[in-house]
Design a protein around this motif. Sequence first.
Motif, PDB file in Angstrom:
ATOM      1  N   ARG A 243       0.861  -1.200   0.010  1.00  0.00           N
ATOM      2  CA  ARG A 243       0.257   0.023   0.047  1.00  0.00           C
ATOM      3  C   ARG A 243       0.801   1.236  -0.115  1.00  0.00           C
ATOM      4  O   ARG A 243       0.456   2.454   0.072  1.00  0.00           O
ATOM      5  CB  ARG A 243      -0.948   0.060   1.250  1.00  0.00           C
ATOM      6  N   GLU A 244       2.203   1.162  -0.223  1.00  0.00           N
ATOM      7  CA  GLU A 244       3.057   2.353  -0.126  1.00  0.00           C
ATOM      8  C   GLU A 244       2.662   3.062  -1.259  1.00  0.00           C
ATOM      9  O   GLU A 244       2.576   4.517  -1.002  1.00  0.00           O
ATOM     10  CB  GLU A 244       4.466   1.762  -0.219  1.00  0.00           C
ATOM     11  N   ASP A 245       2.372   2.671  -2.357  1.00  0.00           N
ATOM     12  CA  ASP A 245       2.100   3.671  -3.549  1.00  0.00           C
ATOM     13  C   ASP A 245       0.985   4.364  -3.363  1.00  0.00           C
ATOM     14  O   ASP A 245       0.744   5.531  -3.613  1.00  0.00           O
ATOM     15  CB  ASP A 245       2.111   2.922  -4.778  1.00  0.00           C
ATOM     16  N   LEU A 246      -0.246   3.692  -2.585  1.00  0.00           N
ATOM     17  CA  LEU A 246      -1.741   4.224  -2.349  1.00  0.00           C
ATOM     18  C   LEU A 246      -1.201   5.646  -1.449  1.00  0.00           C
ATOM     19  O   LEU A 246      -1.777   6.406  -1.539  1.00  0.00           O
ATOM     20  CB  LEU A 246      -2.355   3.171  -1.696  1.00  0.00           C
ATOM     21  N   PHE A 247      -0.475   5.316  -0.491  1.00  0.00           N
ATOM     22  CA  PHE A 247      -0.461   6.359   0.704  1.00  0.00           C
ATOM     23  C   PHE A 247       0.298   7.539  -0.142  1.00  0.00           C
ATOM     24  O   PHE A 247       0.089   8.671   0.153  1.00  0.00           O
ATOM     25  CB  PHE A 247       0.481   5.900   1.902  1.00  0.00           C
TER      26      PHE A 247
ATOM     27  N   ARG B 222       0.378   8.417  -3.333  1.00  0.00           N
ATOM     28  CA  ARG B 222      -0.721   9.166  -4.179  1.00  0.00           C
ATOM     29  C   ARG B 222      -1.623  10.001  -3.363  1.00  0.00           C
ATOM     30  O   ARG B 222      -2.147  11.032  -3.686  1.00  0.00           O
ATOM     31  CB  ARG B 222      -1.340   8.270  -5.211  1.00  0.00           C
ATOM     32  N   ALA B 223      -2.061   9.440  -2.133  1.00  0.00           N
ATOM     33  CA  ALA B 223      -3.036  10.127  -1.447  1.00  0.00           C
ATOM     34  C   ALA B 223      -2.596  11.359  -0.805  1.00  0.00           C
ATOM     35  O   ALA B 223      -3.273  12.402  -0.615  1.00  0.00           O
ATOM     36  CB  ALA B 223      -3.800   9.091  -0.343  1.00  0.00           C
TER      37      ALA B 223
END
Length: 364
Positions: free
Chosen positions: A355-359, A361-362
């Motif tokens: 989930r690193e990329d999700l955080f 981009r968020a």
Amino acid sequence: METKDLYKILEVSKGASQEEIRRSYRRLARKYHPDANPGDTKTEERFKEIQHAYETLSNPERRREYDEGPRTFFGGNQQAPGRPGGGDFSDLSDLFGGFGDVFGRSPRAATALRGDDVTINVNLKFSNALNGVTMRVKAPVEESCGECLGTGAAAGTAPRTCPDCGGRGTRSRDQGFFAFSEPCPKCGGKGTIIERPCVRCAGNGRLGGVRQITVRIPAGAKDGMKVRVPGRGSDGERGGSAGDLFVVTRVEEHPVFKRRGDDFVVDVPISFVEAALGAEISVPRPDGKMVKLRLPAGTREGRRFRVGGAGSTRPKDGSKGDLIVRVTLVVPGKLNRREREILEALAEERDEDVREDLFRRAQA
């Protein structure tokens, strides 16, 4: 100038098809025919309106002109011919010559009439639609009366030519400079008179019935597809040709395969191990056979694979669509001790944050 709504007169919508217009006309003409309402002047006027509306709307070119408005419908001008700015007519009769008479009944009114088209629905099993099937269907049609052979006259008699119109079905009526043509009130526009009606059909010449017809549904039939059977609709009148039968297919849904055009889509579950390592799996086809599919390592949830030629047959050319295989990942609900130890070791070995990329981009 046209002041009444011809669509309302025929009780159809402005977007009605030619077949809908014809069916409504036949229904209303039978209801308001002078023969069915003797001495009723209001009904006779209604009958004339119906004839006029049908004469205009049944002709595609005149219907287009009517829809575009009076400037087009009356030759591009609302003024009388012969006056400044009027239309270029050689005589006054040209003004109405393009669409029969003012009351919509042409001199050909007593000619043969083609029978109505008939539409029925048939329910098909999935396999029958896939492979094609020949079946017997029942079609409600109007058939020529066997007692009078469609003439409407009692046995031993025959319709005679109308003495008032000479068989034309219309008569002329002078109105100043104009000569109007209207349905003959004596014969109701038929051109003939039946003195002794047939007892069986009451002079109509036709009877409602049910006809059994063999029809071939082609392989690959879709839900809602129309199959035309020429000449198997209702019988014509006065020697006219029969209408056509249209069979509309209603195909049952399959619990596994979903149709998308000429393709079929099937959801196939795969395990976490198969998705991660890759595997060769068996996939069912709509025809009951199996096909082998190779999954690459790292296959993700929802990925689609195409199996060419395993879809539906195309009725037009016999070619086939494809089978679309959509994989769904199955996560085990319970793990034994050994499985848990293996997965924990794998997690420790990979030490990844999915989930690193999700955080990132968020928070951007």
